[in-house]
Motif scaffolding. Structure first.
Motif, PDB file in Angstrom:
ATOM      1  N   GLU A  59       0.847  -1.149   0.050  1.00  0.00           N
ATOM      2  CA  GLU A  59       0.092  -0.093  -0.173  1.00  0.00           C
ATOM      3  C   GLU A  59       0.982   1.282   0.195  1.00  0.00           C
ATOM      4  O   GLU A  59       0.392   2.378  -0.651  1.00  0.00           O
ATOM      5  CB  GLU A  59      -0.834   0.096   1.181  1.00  0.00           C
ATOM      6  N   ASN A  81       2.619   0.656 -15.121  1.00  0.00           N
ATOM      7  CA  ASN A  81       2.481   1.573 -13.972  1.00  0.00           C
ATOM      8  C   ASN A  81       1.229   1.005 -13.117  1.00  0.00           C
ATOM      9  O   ASN A  81       0.022   1.063 -13.563  1.00  0.00           O
ATOM     10  CB  ASN A  81       2.350   2.962 -14.338  1.00  0.00           C
ATOM     11  N   TYR A  82       1.660   0.748 -11.742  1.00  0.00           N
ATOM     12  CA  TYR A  82       0.716   0.318 -10.880  1.00  0.00           C
ATOM     13  C   TYR A  82       0.560   1.251  -9.655  1.00  0.00           C
ATOM     14  O   TYR A  82      -0.043   0.804  -8.701  1.00  0.00           O
ATOM     15  CB  TYR A  82       0.731  -0.966 -10.382  1.00  0.00           C
ATOM     16  N   LYS A  83       1.277   2.299  -9.785  1.00  0.00           N
ATOM     17  CA  LYS A  83       1.238   3.439  -8.748  1.00  0.00           C
ATOM     18  C   LYS A  83      -0.085   4.186  -8.751  1.00  0.00           C
ATOM     19  O   LYS A  83      -0.502   4.559  -7.932  1.00  0.00           O
ATOM     20  CB  LYS A  83       2.405   4.243  -8.878  1.00  0.00           C
ATOM     21  N   THR A  84      -0.270   4.616 -10.204  1.00  0.00           N
ATOM     22  CA  THR A  84      -1.424   5.367 -10.295  1.00  0.00           C
ATOM     23  C   THR A  84      -2.445   4.808 -11.022  1.00  0.00           C
ATOM     24  O   THR A  84      -1.923   4.205 -12.061  1.00  0.00           O
ATOM     25  CB  THR A  84      -1.056   6.785 -10.754  1.00  0.00           C
ATOM     26  N   ALA A  85      -3.829   5.021 -11.027  1.00  0.00           N
ATOM     27  CA  ALA A  85      -4.611   4.138 -11.705  1.00  0.00           C
ATOM     28  C   ALA A  85      -4.549   4.566 -13.388  1.00  0.00           C
ATOM     29  O   ALA A  85      -4.073   5.861 -13.564  1.00  0.00           O
ATOM     30  CB  ALA A  85      -5.931   4.456 -11.340  1.00  0.00           C
ATOM     31  N   TYR A  92       2.563   0.994  -3.790  1.00  0.00           N
ATOM     32  CA  TYR A  92       1.696   1.283  -4.820  1.00  0.00           C
ATOM     33  C   TYR A  92       0.158   1.565  -4.472  1.00  0.00           C
ATOM     34  O   TYR A  92      -0.563   0.838  -4.253  1.00  0.00           O
ATOM     35  CB  TYR A  92       1.820  -0.146  -5.603  1.00  0.00           C
ATOM     36  N   PRO A  93       0.259   3.050  -4.140  1.00  0.00           N
ATOM     37  CA  PRO A  93      -1.017   3.732  -3.553  1.00  0.00           C
ATOM     38  C   PRO A  93      -2.070   3.189  -4.416  1.00  0.00           C
ATOM     39  O   PRO A  93      -3.250   2.954  -3.914  1.00  0.00           O
ATOM     40  CB  PRO A  93      -0.822   4.936  -3.361  1.00  0.00           C
ATOM     41  N   ALA A  94      -2.097   3.200  -5.832  1.00  0.00           N
ATOM     42  CA  ALA A  94      -3.318   2.915  -6.650  1.00  0.00           C
ATOM     43  C   ALA A  94      -3.912   1.389  -6.669  1.00  0.00           C
ATOM     44  O   ALA A  94      -4.961   1.221  -6.461  1.00  0.00           O
ATOM     45  CB  ALA A  94      -2.945   3.507  -8.249  1.00  0.00           C
TER      46      ALA A  94
END
Lengths: 648, 246, 224
Positions: free
Chosen positions: A326, A644-648, A329-331
């Motif tokens: 979490e 990219n899985y950090k932001t949607a 990778y916030p998204a």
């Protein structure tokens, strides 16, 4: 040098498969009877293909290693199968499934194949429902869907936590129907030993009857290998005990190129290793990450106390827990793709924050979910998994957080095949996990079942027929030919050689050693130095194996140690090729992560300019360097981006 | 922990078998039963003896390959699991464990603890399917199915074909296995089309193969690693009755 | 018979005959109990005479015999097949049956069959074949009926007979305890709502029948 011809049909992406089928060669019904096909393996791909080919009228001989075709390891798949049905009306389409699969595979899969896979995914669901596969349904009587990692839509069909079992039993029932009809001849407890080529074309196989120990010859107009992946090269994996790479490896040594051998999937949610006597790893479904939160202690001293057994995780206060997925990778949080989640766990454990008595585990905590939804909801969703965990680990996951660690799960690499799923050996087709497949460098959850059945039900029956159309003049094969004699002799020589060693170390000793080398240097994170070391160590281990392995028992009759020795002998060669492939690929992509090639934040860094190709290795002889062929990957219908899985 | 094993050894289908005693030492209570067998076999191999043959494959309780009749129970003393998921903590230190193969006429012994269960395949081949070919099928959502029926069909379809029901039954009856498959299809519209033919053929071959008769002792249900219910047997009896009088 | 019919057909016949015999047990018990309420034995003898002479009952009697015969022949056939199905047994016997008495149906069944033979010899043959039963004299008047009652009363004066009878009936009870719910299962009547009720009813039925029959010899013996 052989030029790789992927035989991708011309025309727009969406029309390629339709065009192929419209223009391919067919065999008339009366002539199909004259043609024999061998299928090795009865998993989703093999079972489905054998049944479908028999339905068309071909004579099919089917071989499986277990005592029944119903036990192939496809049966162990839990989560589900993807299809672009868009029943939930959430915006899914064939294109989107195609796009997600290519992206999930980190742009290392062949566009046309993946599109075809997405296209026939819907037929698979129709077919399985018609067979009586009891998919989960809603109260309205229609099919239910769930969501899986790496996708923004719900497109996964499932049958409780046993989707693989139900789909396999569907294929098995179709196969049983054909056996009853008489057009499939089933051979159980047989292991394929080699491929027989006549005039450069695959014309048969040598198998070993595991009960009598006798070698048998079987000839046919075409051979299909559907023998699964080679994850057991790591010794510990989620694969079944008899899952092995030998059939594919023998095909490789007979001239079939091996595609992307280093692409291996490591599944993040497995039950951690608990002792050196351990024989296999148990997977806990990826679906657990929907409600579980993954963490390790923030303080190293806490982790050390837990490892020594002096501290219970429930005593660690919230502020001292590091929910690292979490955080990083916030998204996507706990639902990042498998390769990302696995590497993150390894990183924490390598830094010394791991838990469990080995320090090689992280927590998957359901406390918050239980507080939010109530224990009964969690029990309804994951009850069987929790029970399985408790049986194995002897801890109650409702009270103490579950411990998980990544484990080898699936091999994206395999025998290189063209659009028709034919290898570089004419007449030798490869389906399912055994081929280098449609998943590129990383497979998304619920896509393996889709690929196996797509190959088996809807692709191979067409493409093999296209190949067989000009074989109608070739009579049934006699196996009394010099080629069969020679190949059988090769097999017998290898067996004799193994018995002649008369060493004093068990086969498993070597297998375990190989597994450790593979895990340490060709596992989740690789680097040049380690891979070079691995190649040397594997070579040394192979040498030692042939000098000091002990194979007790007799050549005739059942001999489990001999079976294992034959498989490990091949793994000792295959492991080296995997390391070689990983070494040459100077980039990180999907499941292949090289320490030298990462972004500043530690994420995989692809090199599309130099490595957007499939590696296809050609065998040149024992202890000789294999030749690398490159099949360039061309993306005309998809924009290639950094995952990219950090932001949607 | 230390254990005394009494294992049935038999060199081949027609050989005379006997129990052999093997002590094993220092077994971790966290080891699985089959890992304990692996340790024993590794010792036997080291001493130049033949390892004990037993069937196993996936080792996660789903392939149905493992068997073993342990201290009077197929798949051992624990409930709702297969032998591969049985762990040594279920036994006491110093305990004697008697390990026998499945015993039934239609399951001949191949070697030691390994039996031939191809009789089950023959039963499925007689009718355990929907007779449709690949392709040309309706859309998956064209036939709505009651959720309750879909769930019951899934309960029955969960059978892994391990043969514990036959092993547990004092009559070596295969009714639970056969009825699970008959039930799965009887509950679904796809299977109803050829229900009559299916149940008649499957029961006929079951009898021909020499399985015993069901006397409703329900030992099968008690020992089934997948908790298949004997309600399926009743459903098959019903299906059979209806098939015969229609 | 064993070759001609499938295992399930045999089971269905077995259970139909079993259920039929269970209804017979109720009727028989009802008649026997008359002995308790009428020391003159008139009620009992009247009913016994009716049962022994009424033409419909006479025909029905053969149906009953057929029921016994089918039940017994099938039971033995099924059991022999079951033994053949496992030529070599286990060293450690299984203990997982849910229905305890189900394991011993053949044993209890054979004992009941033997008891049935003795019972026939004592009553049925005497009445029907040897005609050796005294005539029933009620208040000094010969009724022209056979005095079945006195036959019962006399036998139940013998302690060994009473003990034997009670043991036989207990065994019948064990047999019935499994038989009742098993018959429903064999006929395909299993339902998650009703099966627990049927199992309960089976226990009650077997207890009532057993106690009902046992009370009679005890009463006669201790009130002689």
């Amino acid at each position: 040098m052989t030029k790789l011809d992927s035989k991708i049909p011309a025309g727009p992406l969406a029309d390629k498969w339709t065009n192929y089928k419209a223009h391919q060669n067919l065999v008339n019904p009366a002539n199909k009877r004259k043609i024999d096909v061998i299928v090795v393996g009865t998993g989703l791909a093999g079972g489905a293909a054998a049944a479908s080919l028999s339905e068309l009228g071909f004579n099919v001989k089917v071989f499986c290693i277990q005592d029944s075709p119903r036990r192939a390891h496809s049966i162990a798949a839990q989560g589900g199968i993807n299809a672009a049905k868009n029943y939930p009306n959430d915006g899914d389409s064939i294109y989107r499934l195609f796009y997600d699969t290519v992206k999930g595979g980190d742009y290392r899969a062949r566009e046309a194949n993946v599109y075809r896979l997405a296209e026939v995914s819907n037929n698979i669901i129709d077919q399985c429902v018609a067979q009586g596969v009891p998919f989960a349904r809603e109260y309205g009587g229609l099919l239910d869907n769930r969501s899986f990692g790496g996708a923004l839509v719900s497109r996964t069909f499932y049958a409780r936590g046993q989707t693989g079992q139900q789909l396999l039993l569907g294929a098995y029932s179709a196969l049983s129907k054909e056996i009853n009809k008489g057009s499939v001849k089933m051979y159980t407890r047989r292991e394929m030993m080699d491929v027989v080529k006549i005039d450069g074309i695959a014309r048969g196989i040598i198998v070993r009857d595991l009960v009598t120990g006798k070698l048998e010859r079987h000839g046919a107009h075409a051979v299909l290998l559907a023998t699964g992946g080679y994850g057991n090269v790591f010794f510990l994996s989620t694969n079944a005990m008899t899952s092995n790479g030998s059939a594919a490896w023998k095909a490789y040594k007979r001239g079939a190129f091996f595609g992307d051998p280093s692409f291996v999937q490591i599944h993040p949610t497995c039950i951690p290793v608990h002792g050196d006597y351990q024989s296999k790893l148990t997977l806990m479904s990826e679906s657990l990450r929907n409600d579980g939160r993954i963490w390790v202690p923030k303080k190293k001293e806490d982790a050390e106390a837990i490892q020594k057994g002096n501290l219970s995780p429930v005593k660690i206060p919230e502020e001292d827990r590091d929910y690292y997925l979490e955080r990083r990778y916030p998204a996507f949080g706990n639902l990042v793709p498998r390769d990302v989640a696995s590497r993150a766990a390894k990183e924490r454990c390598d830094e010394g924050y791991g838990v469990g008595n080995t320090g090689l585990a992280v927590y998957l905590d359901f406390k918050d979910a239980i507080n939010r939804l109530g224990k009964h909801v969690i029990e309804a969703r994951y009850g069987n998994l929790f029970q399985m965990y408790e049986k194995i680990v002897d801890e109650n996951p409702y009270e103490t957080p579950m411990m998980i660690y990544p484990a080898i799960h699936y091999t994206m690499g395999g025998i290189w095949v063209d659009y028709e799923l034919q290898s570089t050996v004419p007449g030798l087709f490869v389906g399912g996990e055994a081929n280098f497949s449609d998943h590129g460098a990383n497979r998304l959850g619920a896509s393996a079942l889709m690929q196996g059945l797509s190959d088996g039900y809807f692709v191979l029956p067409y493409t093999m027929q296209n190949y067989l159309a000009d074989q109608i003049g070739v009579p049934h094969f006699s196996t009394d030919t010099p080629e069969f004699n020679e190949t059988e002799k090769d097999v017998q020589d290898t067996i004799d050689k193994l018995f002649a060693v008369k060493g004093n170390k068990s086969v498993d000793t070597f297998h375990k050693k190989l597994g450790l080398i593979m895990w340490d240097f060709v596992g989740m994170a690789r680097n040049k130095e380690g891979l070079e070391k691995a190649i040397i160590e594997i070579k040394m281990l192979r040498k030692e194996f042939w000098q000091n392995v002990s194979v007790p028992g007799e050549k005739i009759g059942m001999n489990v140690e001999l079976e294992k020795a034959l498989r490990v002998a091949d793994f000792l060669e295959l492991g080296e090729l995997m390391a070689r492939d990983a070494l040459h690929r100077n980039e990180s992509c999907g499941g292949h992560f090289r320490d030298e090639y990462k972004t500043e934040e530690g994420e995989a860094l692809r090199d599309d300019k130099n490595f957007m190709f499939v590696s296809a290795w050609e065998y040149t002889g024992t202890d000789k360097e294999p030749i690398l062929h490159k099949e360039p990957l061309v993306y005309e219908n998809i924009e290639v981006k950094q995952r990219n899985y950090k932001t949607a | 922990m230390d254990l005394k094993l009494k294992i049935w050894r038999q060199t081949g289908p027609d050989a005379e078998g006997k129990f052999i005693h093997y002590p094993v030492h220092n077994i971790s209570k966290d080891a699985s039963f089959l890992e304990m067998m692996d340790i024993l076999n590794e010792e036997l191999v080291a001493n130049g003896e033949e390892p004990v043959a037993f069937d196993h494959d996936c080792r996660e309780g789903i392939c149905g390959m493992c068997s073993l009749y342990i201290n009077g129970h197929p798949h051992g003393p624990d409930d709702s699991i297969t032998t591969c998921q049985l762990h040594m903590r279920k036994f006491k230190d110093g305990e004697t464990i008697v390990i026998e193969p499945w015993r039934a006429k239609p399951f001949p012994i191949i070697k030691d603890l390994m039996v031939d269960r191809s009789a089950f395949d023959l039963i499925i081949q007689a009718g355990g399917y929907v007779s449709i070919n690949t392709g040309g099928v309706p859309d998956a959502n064209a036939i709505p199915i009651k959720k309750e029926n879909a769930d019951l069909a899934m309960d029955a379809a969960a059978c892994i074909g391990c043969g514990a029901c036959v092993a547990a039954c004092k009559n070596a009856s295969a009714m639970l296995f056969v009825s699970a498959k008959v039930s799965q299809f009887a509950l679904l519209p796809q299977g109803k089309v050829e229900a009559k033919r299916r149940v008649e053929k499957m029961v006929a071959i079951m009898d021909d193969l020499g399985f015993g008769n069901c006397t409703n002792t329900y030992a099968c249900e008690a020992e089934c690693p997948k908790d298949i219910s004997v309600a399926n047997i009743a459903r098959m009896n019903r299906e059979f009755f209806v098939a015969k009088i229609s | 018979m064993s070759v001609m019919y499938s295992s399930i057909t045999k089971k269905i016949w077995m259970s139909l005959m079993g259920l039929f015999l269970m209804t017979f047990l109720v009727v028989h018990l009802g008649i026997n109990l008359l002995l308790l309420f009428d020391p003159t034995r008139e009620l009992f003898n009247v009913v016994a005479h009716f049962m022994g002479t009424n033409p419909i009952i006479q025909i029905f009697q053969w149906v009953l015999f057929a029921g016994f015969a089918i039940h017994i022949v099938l039971g033995i056939t099924l059991q022999i097949q079951n033994w053949i199905a496992r030529p070599k047994g286990y060293k450690v016997k299984a203990s997982s049956e849910d229905s305890f008495f189900s394991k011993y149906m053949i044993h209890t069944g054979v004992i009941i069959m033997v008891f049935l033979g003795i019972h026939f010899a004592n009553f049925f043959f005497k009445a029907k074949i040897f005609h050796s039963i005294p005539e029933f004299i009620l208040n000094g008047v010969n009724t022209g009926m056979e005095d079945m009652g006195i036959l019962v009363m006399e036998l139940f004066q013998l302690p060994e007979y009473v003990v034997g009878y009670i043991i036989a009936l207990l065994i019948l009870g064990f047999h019935l305890d499994h038989a009742f719910q098993s018959a429903f299962q064999s006929l395909g009547l299993n339902h998650k709502k009703y099966t627990p009720f049927i199992k309960g009813l089976g226990h009650i039925y077997s207890i009532v029948i057993t106690l009902g029959y046992i009370i009679i010899p005890l009463f006669i013996y201790f009130t002689k």
